[in-house]
Design an enzyme around this catalytic site. Structure first.
Site, mmCIF file in Angstrom:
data_model
loop_
_atom_site.group_PDB
_atom_site.id
_atom_site.type_symbol
_atom_site.label_atom_id
_atom_site.label_comp_id
_atom_site.label_asym_id
_atom_site.label_seq_id
_atom_site.Cartn_x
_atom_site.Cartn_y
_atom_site.Cartn_z
ATOM 1 N N HIS A 472 -48.446 61.757 -30.274
ATOM 2 C CA HIS A 472 -47.401 61.633 -29.266
ATOM 3 C C HIS A 472 -47.790 62.246 -27.914
ATOM 4 O O HIS A 472 -46.976 62.974 -27.320
ATOM 5 C CB HIS A 472 -46.112 62.296 -29.749
ATOM 6 C CG HIS A 472 -45.509 61.663 -30.962
ATOM 7 N ND1 HIS A 472 -44.554 62.284 -31.736
ATOM 8 C CD2 HIS A 472 -45.704 60.453 -31.526
ATOM 9 C CE1 HIS A 472 -44.197 61.486 -32.737
ATOM 10 N NE2 HIS A 472 -44.891 60.365 -32.630
HETATM 11 C C1 FAD Z 1 -51.344 55.998 -34.864
HETATM 12 C C2 FAD Z 1 -50.062 56.175 -34.105
HETATM 13 C C3 FAD Z 1 -48.868 56.342 -34.803
HETATM 14 C C4 FAD Z 1 -47.683 56.506 -34.107
HETATM 15 N N1 FAD Z 1 -46.504 56.486 -34.777
HETATM 16 C C5 FAD Z 1 -45.336 56.436 -34.103
HETATM 17 C C6 FAD Z 1 -44.112 56.182 -34.763
HETATM 18 O O1 FAD Z 1 -44.067 55.959 -35.973
HETATM 19 N N2 FAD Z 1 -42.969 56.176 -34.033
HETATM 20 C C7 FAD Z 1 -42.973 56.412 -32.683
HETATM 21 O O2 FAD Z 1 -41.904 56.428 -32.083
HETATM 22 N N3 FAD Z 1 -44.137 56.631 -32.034
HETATM 23 C C8 FAD Z 1 -45.308 56.599 -32.693
HETATM 24 N N4 FAD Z 1 -46.479 56.739 -32.023
HETATM 25 C C9 FAD Z 1 -46.437 56.979 -30.577
HETATM 26 C C10 FAD Z 1 -46.022 55.760 -29.767
HETATM 27 O O3 FAD Z 1 -46.507 54.584 -30.357
HETATM 28 C C11 FAD Z 1 -46.535 55.925 -28.340
HETATM 29 O O4 FAD Z 1 -45.973 57.093 -27.764
HETATM 30 C C12 FAD Z 1 -46.185 54.762 -27.438
HETATM 31 O O5 FAD Z 1 -46.646 53.556 -27.999
HETATM 32 C C13 FAD Z 1 -46.823 54.966 -26.073
HETATM 33 O O6 FAD Z 1 -46.545 53.860 -25.275
HETATM 34 P P1 FAD Z 1 -47.267 53.679 -23.874
HETATM 35 O O7 FAD Z 1 -46.697 52.455 -23.258
HETATM 36 O O8 FAD Z 1 -47.198 54.950 -23.121
HETATM 37 O O9 FAD Z 1 -48.806 53.504 -24.225
HETATM 38 P P2 FAD Z 1 -49.524 52.450 -25.172
HETATM 39 O O10 FAD Z 1 -48.550 51.781 -26.056
HETATM 40 O O11 FAD Z 1 -50.666 53.155 -25.792
HETATM 41 O O12 FAD Z 1 -50.022 51.343 -24.157
HETATM 42 C C14 FAD Z 1 -51.046 51.511 -23.228
HETATM 43 C C15 FAD Z 1 -51.756 50.167 -23.105
HETATM 44 O O13 FAD Z 1 -52.597 50.215 -21.975
HETATM 45 C C16 FAD Z 1 -53.849 49.645 -22.316
HETATM 46 N N5 FAD Z 1 -54.821 50.237 -21.397
HETATM 47 C C17 FAD Z 1 -55.231 51.525 -21.334
HETATM 48 N N6 FAD Z 1 -56.147 51.673 -20.351
HETATM 49 C C18 FAD Z 1 -56.295 50.446 -19.785
HETATM 50 C C19 FAD Z 1 -57.098 49.953 -18.722
HETATM 51 N N7 FAD Z 1 -57.938 50.748 -18.038
HETATM 52 N N8 FAD Z 1 -57.002 48.630 -18.409
HETATM 53 C C20 FAD Z 1 -56.159 47.805 -19.083
HETATM 54 N N9 FAD Z 1 -55.397 48.228 -20.104
HETATM 55 C C21 FAD Z 1 -55.457 49.534 -20.435
HETATM 56 C C22 FAD Z 1 -54.049 50.048 -23.766
HETATM 57 O O14 FAD Z 1 -55.009 49.261 -24.403
HETATM 58 C C23 FAD Z 1 -52.647 49.872 -24.311
HETATM 59 O O15 FAD Z 1 -52.417 48.560 -24.749
HETATM 60 C C24 FAD Z 1 -47.691 56.569 -32.675
HETATM 61 C C25 FAD Z 1 -48.887 56.402 -31.977
HETATM 62 C C26 FAD Z 1 -50.066 56.193 -32.679
HETATM 63 C C27 FAD Z 1 -51.336 55.989 -31.899
#
Ligand code: FAD
Length: 538
Positions: A472
């Site tokens: 997280h």
């Molecule tokens: C293994 C795991 C288990 C988890 N379990 C849970 C759960 O059960 N419940 C829950 O609520 N949360 C869970 N989480 C946490 C939750 O999923 C994350 O906090 C949330 O998805 C974050 O969202 P975000 O939009 O910030 O980033 P992300 O969803 O990580 O999205 C970022 C995106 O940007 C892309 N990206 C990054 N850099 C670049 C770049 N330079 N150019 C183009 N694209 C790029 C990545 O590939 C990705 O697709 C978990 C996370 C993980 C990894």
């Protein structure tokens, strides 16, 4: 081709933003994702995160620096690298956090982010199978369902919490989080509902004004030659070639690359602490010392017990049982394969006098040395406990101007006295649960922690040895009005025009629970503000 909005990262936040902004056919939207399409079938099967974790086709496979707070251990830090981002490889657990988290954000000066402000946004995204309509949405795209597999040992675990004074609950997502019950999951009819599945799949063939480009690794922001603080586009690499995508006048880039990717892209574009930038060989364009700072994460302390009833270890370690599980899932979409990362959720207070829970349990009717690897050869369960509001803060910074080089991740786990005391209380709470009338009859032995754990020092040492990330990371581009904030309450990067950040990195403080649903809410709120600002006369 130029765009009104360019979104970087098709993760939890990026997908909902792409959906909401492209709802108006007059708005041209580009969504750039470094990973590939979400075609790996394991992405869609809830238990499939065992196959997508640590798999470089779907996981960035980051690693932290060795952490003194964990006795020098470096942790694997998975992050989703595919459409849906981390919501495509996460544990599916649908948790919003506490009402007080959002009220605290608002108290810090982030007007518009109180619980009363954000509850309608959680509801807007949501399509809950069976939720109280006062609290849950029915018409959104994000499917949320009740779990489809329960077990004797999970019921006993809930019973143990109740004996410890935690009330039983069917819904920890309302204004009062405290309670013990089953997790709600982002799933529909036994399949994962990632942010991509919810917000992109239904529209990708019909919205001509939305371009989604996968395998597009954004390498930096492009600025106006005559206005160095005005973003005009982005550069990205795809299939070995360098490309640019440009904004229409008045357009904006929305950085949704996550808590690691977003600060990294700001820094490689010259936005950050000048000293950090200079050490990495990057010319500073705009000093913003908070970029990459204030990193927070939930640290799960995973206790493992051998029990005298079969758990998923037995089923998974046996070929015939494994086949039966597969058949059950194939026929009815139920059983262990329909389960997210944990069955039972407990939000509890580790000491008297607290107003809201400070620890969360994730109960798994299985055990392994690390999540995502082979099960133990005995009937076991995992009682994972984490502190909900850690004080320890780390940082993530680049060491190179090259956006393909991974930044350095320094979590500083358990680095404050408050966090250390909470870890001690949490381990004691978890061990006390195994002595209750509900759970004690099943316990054969404690497998982890092993050895003598008696004094407070022993408990802390055990926590340092066994803790893992619960995935997280947040707050590396924190929202606020102080001089360490990176974005303002409308998610605009301080001092830069045409640039917002909307993902888990903007949380002023980590929420008291899992971070996927709050990040989707952040995406919803970002769109409302972008569209409001668009309607304002310039
Ligand atoms: C293994 C795991 C288990 C988890 N379990 C849970 C759960 O059960 N419940 C829950 O609520 N949360 C869970 N989480 C946490 C939750 O999923 C994350 O906090 C949330 O998805 C974050 O969202 P975000 O939009 O910030 O980033 P992300 O969803 O990580 O999205 C970022 C995106 O940007 C892309 N990206 C990054 N850099 C670049 C770049 N330079 N150019 C183009 N694209 C790029 C990545 O590939 C990705 O697709 C978990 C996370 C993980 C990894």
């Amino acid at each position: 081709m130029s765009y009104d909005y360019i979104i970087i990262g098709a993760g939890s936040a990026g997908c909902v933003i792409a959906n909401r902004l492209s709802a108006d056919p007059n708005i041209r939207v580009l969504l750039l994702e470094a990973g590939g399409k979400d075609t790996n079938p394991w992405i869609h099967i809830p238990v499939g995160y065992f196959k997508t974790l640590h798999n470089p086709n779907t996981d960035w496979c980051y690693k932290t620096e060795p952490d003194p707070g964990l006795n020098g251990r470096a942790l694997d830090w998975p992050r989703g690298k595919t459409l849906g981002g981390s919501s495509s490889i996460n544990g599916l657990l649908y948790v919003r956090g506490q009402k007080e988290d959002y009220d605290r954000w608002a108290q810090l000066g982030n007007t518009g982010w109180s619980w009363d402000d954000v509850l309608p946004l959680f509801k807007r995204s949501e399509n809950h199978e069976d939720g109280d309509p006062e609290l849950h949405g029915k018409d959104g795209e994000l499917a949320v369902s009740l779990i489809r597999a329960k077990s004797k040992i999970s019921e006993a675990f809930i019973g143990a919490a109740v004996e410890m004074g935690v009330p039983r609950t069917d819904d920890y997502n309302g204004p009062d989080q405290e309670g013990a019950g089953y997790f709600h999951q982002t799933a529909r009819k036994g399949f994962r509902c990632s942010s991509a599945k919810a917000f992109l799949t239904p529209i990708k063939k019909t919205r001509q004004n939305l371009d989604v480009v996968t395998h597009a690794h954004t390498t930096g922001l492009v600025f106006a030659p005559d206005a160095p603080k005005q973003v005009t586009g982005v550069s990205y690499s795809r299939e070995g070639s360098s490309n640019r995508a440009m904004l229409k006048p008045g357009g904006e880039v929305i950085l949704s690359a996550g808590a690691i990717g977003s600060p990294q892209l700001l820094e490689v574009s010259g936005i950050g602490n000048p000293q950090v930038l200079s050490a990495a060989g990057i010319e500073a364009r705009h000093a913003l010392p908070g970029v990459g700072e204030h990193l927070q994460d939930h640290l799960q302390i995973r206790l493992v017990y051998e029990v005298n009833v079969p758990t998923l270890n037995d089923a998974i370690n046996n070929v015939l049982h494994r086949a039966a599980i597969g058949i059950e899932y194939g026929l009815r979409r139920t059983g262990p394969m329909s389960l997210g990362a944990s069955q039972v959720a407990i939000f509890a207070k580790s000491m008297q006098g607290l107003e809201t829970p400070d620890i969360q349990f994730h109960f798994q009717p299985l055990s392994a040395d690390k999540p995502g690897i082979e099960m133990h050869p005995f009937s076991g369960f995992t009682s994972s406990v984490c502190q909900l509001r850690p004080e320890s803060r780390g940082h993530i910074h680049v060491t190179s101007p090259d956006a393909q080089v991974y930044p350095k991740i320094v979590p500083n786990y358990l680095s404050t006295t408050g966090d250390q005391l909470c870890a001690i209380r949490a381990v004691k709470f978890a061990r006390a649960m195994t002595k209750t009338n509900a759970l004690a009859p099943y316990i054969v032995r404690e497998h982890v922690p092993s050895g003598k754990v008696e004094t407070d020092e022993d408990h802390l040492e055990a926590a340092r040895d066994m803790a893992q990330t619960i995935y997280h990371p947040t707050s590396t581009c924190k929202m606020g009005t102080d001089d360490r904030a990176v974005v303002d309450p409308r998610l605009r990067v301080h001092g830069i025009r045409g640039l917002r950040v909307a993902d888990a990195s903007v949380m002023p403080d980590i929420v008291s629970g899992n971070t996927n649903a709050p990040t989707i809410m952040i995406g919803e709120k970002c769109c409302d503000m972008v569209l409001e600002d668009r309607r304002k006369p310039s």
